[in-house]
Design a protein around this motif. Sequence first.
Motif, PDB file in Angstrom:
ATOM      1  N   HIS A 132      16.318   7.209  33.006  1.00  0.00           N
ATOM      2  CA  HIS A 132      15.164   8.116  33.100  1.00  0.00           C
ATOM      3  C   HIS A 132      13.936   7.487  32.448  1.00  0.00           C
ATOM      4  O   HIS A 132      12.834   7.486  33.038  1.00  0.00           O
ATOM      5  N   TYR A 133      14.099   6.937  31.254  1.00  0.00           N
ATOM      6  CA  TYR A 133      12.955   6.340  30.558  1.00  0.00           C
ATOM      7  C   TYR A 133      12.487   5.056  31.241  1.00  0.00           C
ATOM      8  O   TYR A 133      11.287   4.784  31.313  1.00  0.00           O
TER       9      TYR A 133
ATOM     10  N   TRP B 231      24.275   9.305  28.423  1.00  0.00           N
ATOM     11  CA  TRP B 231      23.355   8.337  27.842  1.00  0.00           C
ATOM     12  C   TRP B 231      22.806   7.346  28.867  1.00  0.00           C
ATOM     13  O   TRP B 231      21.631   6.987  28.816  1.00  0.00           O
TER      14      TRP B 231
ATOM     15  N   VAL C 198      19.976   8.954  30.570  1.00  0.00           N
ATOM     16  CA  VAL C 198      18.784   9.017  29.712  1.00  0.00           C
ATOM     17  C   VAL C 198      18.067   7.665  29.727  1.00  0.00           C
ATOM     18  O   VAL C 198      16.834   7.602  29.871  1.00  0.00           O
TER      19      VAL C 198
END
Length: 223
Positions: free
Chosen positions: A43-44, A37, A40
């Motif tokens: 990444h965004y 998580w 993630v």
Amino acid sequence: MSSTWRAAGATAVRGLAELMLTTGALLAAFAFYLLVWTNVQTHYAQADHLEEFRAEQRQHPQGRTLEPRTGDGLNVLHIPRLGVDWEWVVVEGVDLETLNDGPGHFPGTALPGKVGNYAVAGHRATHGEPFAALDQLVEGDKVHVEAADGWYTYQVTWSRIIAPTQVDVVAPVPGQPGRRPTARTMTLVTCHPRWGSTERLVVGAQLVERRSPAAGPPDGLEV
């Protein structure tokens, strides 16, 4: 053994089993958060920073330099040794919250291409682990910085493992606090070992090339 003792023993075993299952579930959830998580989320965050950086480039193709604020996307690092598509937006600041968005520029150190030490820290594990393979860099490797006012190419000149207390590696002249800089250098800092923080892995580099925004990226680098 009486039925009362047998019932108590069975209850204790069930309780222990339930506790172990709960603990295992919590550990699995924590591992998922750390290993999946956080990556993630980073990444965004990186995608947003990169989109903003590219939009600024389109709006000001000749580049402009603004005073960075904590959390701002500052420039983009490209390290071919770590992969043809390895690119990370460097954000301003090195507090933990900021580093969760990507590599962070030490406030007060030089900006890319300027006299002094352009110093950057980054996670080696979790949160996208941008510097996971920093130990693969060797002398002569290139580190390209895509900045608002052009491209800067640094060449790796040294690397070492140091104690966390040796903060003078981000001084204007690395390792020599108080000395006035005359060179244009870069220092990359991350934790060592990869899943620990007892030491620091530090890589130093020297500026070897500058290109204007109009000249585009260095030869062999695809953006």
